[in-house]
Design a protein around this motif. Structure first.
Motif, mmCIF file in Angstrom:
data_model
loop_
_atom_site.group_PDB
_atom_site.id
_atom_site.type_symbol
_atom_site.label_atom_id
_atom_site.label_comp_id
_atom_site.label_asym_id
_atom_site.label_seq_id
_atom_site.Cartn_x
_atom_site.Cartn_y
_atom_site.Cartn_z
ATOM 1 N N ILE A 158 0.908 -1.033 -0.263
ATOM 2 C CA ILE A 158 0.062 0.121 -0.155
ATOM 3 C C ILE A 158 0.955 1.216 0.139
ATOM 4 O O ILE A 158 1.891 1.245 0.753
ATOM 5 N N VAL A 159 0.655 2.120 -0.906
ATOM 6 C CA VAL A 159 1.072 3.409 -0.775
ATOM 7 C C VAL A 159 0.343 4.691 -0.467
ATOM 8 O O VAL A 159 -0.998 4.585 -1.275
ATOM 9 N N VAL A 160 0.178 5.443 0.703
ATOM 10 C CA VAL A 160 -0.877 6.261 1.029
ATOM 11 C C VAL A 160 -0.191 7.711 0.479
ATOM 12 O O VAL A 160 0.795 8.196 1.017
ATOM 13 N N SER A 161 -0.735 8.264 -0.364
ATOM 14 C CA SER A 161 -0.183 9.455 -1.088
ATOM 15 C C SER A 161 -1.228 10.536 -1.100
ATOM 16 O O SER A 161 -1.182 11.336 -1.755
ATOM 17 N N ILE A 216 3.355 -1.139 4.013
ATOM 18 C CA ILE A 216 2.653 0.317 3.641
ATOM 19 C C ILE A 216 3.676 1.246 3.870
ATOM 20 O O ILE A 216 4.358 1.383 4.915
ATOM 21 N N ASN A 217 3.853 2.088 3.018
ATOM 22 C CA ASN A 217 4.547 3.304 2.764
ATOM 23 C C ASN A 217 3.608 4.743 2.930
ATOM 24 O O ASN A 217 2.786 4.894 2.183
ATOM 25 N N LEU A 218 3.931 5.520 4.047
ATOM 26 C CA LEU A 218 3.458 6.729 4.326
ATOM 27 C C LEU A 218 4.094 7.691 3.459
ATOM 28 O O LEU A 218 4.775 8.393 3.999
ATOM 29 N N PHE A 219 3.782 7.668 2.088
ATOM 30 C CA PHE A 219 4.356 8.410 1.195
ATOM 31 C C PHE A 219 4.288 9.844 1.239
ATOM 32 O O PHE A 219 5.106 10.761 1.181
ATOM 33 N N LEU A 253 6.453 1.957 7.235
ATOM 34 C CA LEU A 253 7.639 2.924 6.698
ATOM 35 C C LEU A 253 7.063 4.365 5.887
ATOM 36 O O LEU A 253 5.825 4.365 5.679
ATOM 37 N N GLY A 254 7.784 5.033 5.940
ATOM 38 C CA GLY A 254 7.903 6.291 5.008
ATOM 39 C C GLY A 254 9.035 6.538 4.189
ATOM 40 O O GLY A 254 10.223 5.936 4.575
ATOM 41 N N THR A 255 8.866 7.478 3.077
ATOM 42 C CA THR A 255 10.010 7.687 2.464
ATOM 43 C C THR A 255 10.047 9.164 2.151
ATOM 44 O O THR A 255 8.922 9.853 2.010
ATOM 45 N N PHE A 256 11.122 9.758 1.951
ATOM 46 C CA PHE A 256 11.223 11.222 1.738
ATOM 47 C C PHE A 256 12.133 11.229 0.410
ATOM 48 O O PHE A 256 13.198 10.755 0.354
ATOM 49 N N GLY A 257 11.638 12.084 -0.677
ATOM 50 C CA GLY A 257 12.697 12.200 -1.426
ATOM 51 C C GLY A 257 13.248 11.322 -2.422
ATOM 52 O O GLY A 257 12.471 10.269 -2.660
ATOM 53 N N PHE A 258 14.512 11.423 -2.882
ATOM 54 C CA PHE A 258 15.021 10.280 -3.728
ATOM 55 C C PHE A 258 16.410 10.234 -3.623
ATOM 56 O O PHE A 258 17.237 11.342 -3.041
ATOM 57 N N TRP A 259 16.983 9.387 -4.151
ATOM 58 C CA TRP A 259 18.512 9.286 -4.418
ATOM 59 C C TRP A 259 19.055 9.590 -5.786
ATOM 60 O O TRP A 259 18.218 9.437 -6.692
#
Length: 276
Positions: free
Chosen positions: A166-169, A189-192, A216-222
């Motif tokens: 799941i991605v929560v956008s 699940i990603n709390l995007f 988990l969550g993610t921020f930004g990019f590499w």
């Protein structure tokens, strides 16, 4: 300052808004979006301007030449798509896995396109804007209007009991709480979407333990996501037609921002010479 030998006058490029320092503890561990010095170098004076000064650190890691066949509007999507790549990579979306995306904004729709590219199936997308949901039907296997439809029933019918990823956008605690029951055992699940500082989400610790869930969550990019995003956008069949709904100049940017605030269209792009 002399022109960087990597580039020539007149070349079209995409410019990352930040790059990692490569030397701090987070960078040494490979967590480049958590770099302690991530925002020490940035294009100046910022977005929505005709001229930019780009620090050498960004030139070295985050300035890429745009292929001749790729139009400016599509190339401008490199940064948001890079964020989506980071988000789906973090929860290890794989071919054959079911994917639920909460949110029909530009990021949610990009995630659906990316999920399709990765072979996720079925892809279920939930949102509230009818014109964006119509667009989503080009990509997702199941499209749910969260104002009128029963998301739980749609998930059960499509998956037989739950989704793998799941991605929560959308920046909504309620959306997170509403999505959690649909997560299958062993799912992630990603709390995007960025949440307010005081937002709090309650998740069953029993489910996390016994069902071995990943939250988990993610921020930004590499930098690798930025490069990969441009490669994807350069392919003929990644971006669905109609994603960029309007192009504007700097002179009418205010009107475009106000329209975006009213959820009109899908994606507006500012260009020096917009399409007629």
């Amino acid at each position: 300052a002399s022109l960087n030998p990597m580039f020539e006058p007149g070349q079209r490029v995409v410019v990352a808004p930040y790059v990692p320092c490569l030397h701090c503890t987070s960078c040494r561990r490979g967590h480049y979006s958590l770099c302690d010095r991530l925002f020490e170098a940035f294009p100046e004076p910022g977005g929505f301007t005709e001229m930019l000064r780009v620090p050498s650190r960004i030139v070295e890691q985050g300035v890429l030449t745009v292929p001749d066949h790729l139009d400016d509007a599509t190339a401008s999507l490199t940064e948001p798509l890079a964020c989506c790549l980071h988000g789906l990579e973090a929860i290890h979306v794989q071919a054959g896995e079911s994917l639920l995306i909460i949110g029909d904004g530009p990021m949610g729709l990009l995630q659906a396109m990316l999920g399709k590219q990765l072979g996720a199936a079925p892809i279920i997308l939930s949102g509230m804007a009818p014109h964006r949901l119509d667009f989503a039907r080009q990509i997702a296997d199941v499209v749910v209007n969260s104002r009128t439809d029963d998301l739980g029933a749609a998930v059960n019918e499509a998956t037989g009991g739950g989704v793998d990823k799941i991605v929560v956008s959308v920046a909504s605690e309620e959306a997170v709480h509403g999505a959690m029951p649909f997560l299958r055992k062993g799912g992630a699940i990603n709390l995007f979407a960025g949440m307010p500082q005081d937002a709090a989400v309650t998740v069953s610790s029993s489910r996390i333990h016994y069902d071995e869930l990943t939250v988990l969550g993610t921020f930004g990019f590499w930098p690798v996501h930025f490069r990969r995003a441009l490669e994807l956008l350069s392919s003929k069949d990644f971006l669905c037609p109609g994603f960029v709904t309007t192009t504007v100049t700097l002179d009418n940017m205010r009107e475009a921002l106000e329209a975006a605030g009213r959820y009109e269209g899908i994606k507006a792009v500012m260009l020096r010479d917009p399409a007629p």
